[in-house]
Design a protein around this motif. Structure first.
Motif, short mmCIF file in Angstrom:
data_model
loop_
_atom_site.label_atom_id
_atom_site.label_comp_id
_atom_site.label_asym_id
_atom_site.label_seq_id
_atom_site.Cartn_x
_atom_site.Cartn_y
_atom_site.Cartn_z
N VAL A 1 32.53 -17.56 9.62
CA VAL A 1 31.76 -18.45 10.50
C VAL A 1 30.85 -19.56 9.76
N THR A 2 30.60 -20.46 10.61
CA THR A 2 29.62 -21.48 10.29
C THR A 2 28.30 -21.32 10.63
N GLY A 3 27.13 -21.33 9.82
CA GLY A 3 25.78 -21.24 10.40
C GLY A 3 25.08 -21.87 9.33
N PRO A 4 23.66 -21.79 9.80
CA PRO A 4 22.59 -22.51 9.06
C PRO A 4 22.23 -21.88 7.90
N VAL A 5 21.98 -22.23 6.70
CA VAL A 5 21.58 -21.49 5.62
C VAL A 5 20.53 -22.36 4.90
N ASN A 6 19.58 -21.78 4.03
CA ASN A 6 18.62 -22.62 3.15
C ASN A 6 19.74 -23.00 1.90
N GLY A 7 20.17 -24.24 2.13
CA GLY A 7 21.16 -24.53 1.07
C GLY A 7 21.16 -25.73 0.53
N ALA A 8 19.73 -26.21 0.19
CA ALA A 8 19.71 -27.69 -0.45
C ALA A 8 17.93 -27.68 -0.86
N LYS A 9 17.95 -28.77 -1.91
CA LYS A 9 16.56 -29.01 -2.19
C LYS A 9 16.34 -30.38 -2.12
N GLY A 10 15.33 -30.90 -2.19
CA GLY A 10 15.04 -32.29 -1.89
C GLY A 10 13.64 -32.84 -2.51
N LYS A 11 13.54 -34.21 -2.64
CA LYS A 11 12.13 -34.50 -3.05
C LYS A 11 11.99 -35.87 -2.23
N VAL A 12 10.63 -36.33 -2.24
CA VAL A 12 10.36 -37.35 -1.35
C VAL A 12 9.24 -38.09 -2.16
N ASP A 13 9.34 -39.28 -2.59
CA ASP A 13 8.09 -40.26 -3.10
C ASP A 13 7.94 -41.23 -2.47
N GLY A 14 6.52 -41.49 -2.17
CA GLY A 14 6.27 -42.85 -1.40
C GLY A 14 4.86 -43.32 -1.62
N LEU A 15 4.62 -44.59 -0.93
CA LEU A 15 3.43 -45.26 -1.13
C LEU A 15 2.92 -45.72 0.21
N GLU A 16 1.83 -45.63 0.70
CA GLU A 16 1.36 -46.15 2.02
C GLU A 16 -0.06 -47.06 1.79
N VAL A 17 0.07 -48.19 2.44
CA VAL A 17 -1.04 -49.13 2.51
C VAL A 17 -1.39 -49.41 3.94
N ALA A 18 -2.49 -49.02 4.18
CA ALA A 18 -3.15 -49.38 5.98
C ALA A 18 -4.35 -50.10 5.81
N PHE A 19 -4.57 -50.88 6.82
CA PHE A 19 -5.58 -51.83 7.23
C PHE A 19 -6.06 -51.76 8.36
N GLN A 20 -7.43 -52.01 8.68
CA GLN A 20 -7.95 -51.74 10.16
C GLN A 20 -9.25 -52.42 10.26
N GLN A 21 -9.34 -53.45 11.10
CA GLN A 21 -10.59 -54.35 10.98
C GLN A 21 -10.72 -54.97 12.46
N TYR A 22 -11.95 -54.71 13.19
CA TYR A 22 -12.50 -55.26 14.22
C TYR A 22 -13.26 -56.69 13.83
N PHE A 23 -12.99 -57.71 14.57
CA PHE A 23 -13.88 -59.01 14.00
C PHE A 23 -15.02 -59.19 15.05
N ASP A 24 -15.92 -58.07 14.75
CA ASP A 24 -17.05 -58.15 15.73
C ASP A 24 -18.15 -59.23 15.35
N LYS A 25 -18.27 -59.82 14.19
CA LYS A 25 -19.09 -60.81 13.96
C LYS A 25 -18.72 -62.03 14.58
N LEU A 26 -17.50 -62.18 15.22
CA LEU A 26 -17.12 -63.29 15.92
C LEU A 26 -18.13 -63.73 17.15
N PRO A 27 -18.26 -64.65 17.69
CA PRO A 27 -19.05 -65.09 18.86
C PRO A 27 -18.41 -64.58 20.09
N GLY A 28 -19.35 -63.91 20.95
CA GLY A 28 -18.99 -63.94 22.40
C GLY A 28 -17.64 -63.08 22.52
N TRP A 29 -16.79 -63.48 23.47
CA TRP A 29 -15.45 -62.49 23.69
C TRP A 29 -14.60 -62.54 22.57
N LEU A 30 -14.83 -63.34 21.54
CA LEU A 30 -13.83 -63.05 20.59
C LEU A 30 -14.00 -62.09 19.62
#
Length: 251
Positions: free
Chosen positions: A37-66
């Motif tokens: 029979v064919t079935g699921p097994v814990n049959g592998a290993k792996g690795k994940v390497d990564g880098l994440e850069v994130a930025f968030q900004q509200y421009f609340d110093k602009l005048p009025g509705w901007l």
């Protein structure tokens, strides 16, 4: 506002894969029968390497509705690999399209009998980009959001049309016969989509809005891989733009 940078490394073990299993059952007469029979097994290993850069900004110093404008942006890079515990290192595939053909199921087989070797983890893009233009001022709130991902492996030997092990006419370079199974890797092509959302707060109890998805009419594309031709088109899926009017009431 914020600017963040994060690096990560993950070691994965016991990844679930399909594998042939031998089982013995007793019939009603007491005679044992051995089943494969064919079935699921814990049959592998792996690795994940990564880098994440994130930025968030509200421009609340602009005048009025901007002052209600803002931005969000992120970029992620991921490099992954997977190794089966019972890995196959041979460069050519053997006959047979069952789950016992580990080279076929783990690495994939080309039409000329060659194996594709080690593959990355499924459904992980190397690059992912997200960018959003925001607006929040008084009763108004709006988002334009663009997301993009690079190509990613969907799997090998997926039995999809002419790419899976239901095809057994791959070239056997030893015998010259066309009797080897085919398991071409399928990849999701790079994809980007622009979405939109806007809402207006009528009062403390009622908010109405307009939403739009896939404003750029982007088409999702699946690629199949071969040694000779590289990545070529296999399937296209077009959903088109969609829009929705919304209303939210609080009682």
């Amino acid at each position: 506002g914020s600017l963040t940078v994060a690096g990560f490394h993950k070691d994965l073990k016991d990844i679930v894969v399909n594998q042939v299993l031998q089982d013995t059952i007793d019939s009603s007469t007491g005679t044992p029968y051995q089943l494969t029979v064919t079935g699921p097994v814990n049959g592998a290993k792996g690795k994940v390497d990564g880098l994440e850069v994130a930025f968030q900004q509200y421009f609340d110093k602009l005048p009025g509705w901007l002052s209600g404008f803002g931005t969000q942006a992120s970029f992620t890079y991921v490099n992954s690999s997977r190794t089966r515990y019972n890995s196959v290192n041979t460069g050519y595939c053997a006959a047979g399209n069952g789950a016992s053909n580990l080279n076929l199921m783990a690495n994939g087989c080309d039409t000329d009998g060659r194996s594709f070797g080690s593959m990355p983890l499924e459904n992980l893009s190397k690059q992912t980009v997200n960018f959003a233009l925001l607006y929040d001022q008084g009763p108004w709130s709006a988002r334009f959001a663009y997301s993009w991902r690079s190509k990613y492996l969907m799997g090998v030997a997926l039995n999809s049309d002419n790419t899976g092990p239901n095809q057994q006419d791959g070239l056997n370079t030893i015998t010259g016969a066309h009797n080897l199974p085919i398991g071409l890797p399928l990849w999701g092509d790079h994809y980007g989509q622009l979405d939109f959302g806007m809402s207006y707060k009528v009062n403390d109890r009622l908010t109405v809005g307009l939403e739009g998805q896939n404003l750029t009419n982007s088409v999702s594309k699946i690629l199949m891989q071969q040694h000779v031709s590289g990545l070529t088109g296999h399937a296209w899926y077009a959903s088109g733009p969609s829009y929705a009017l919304t209303a939210r009431a609080n009682f």
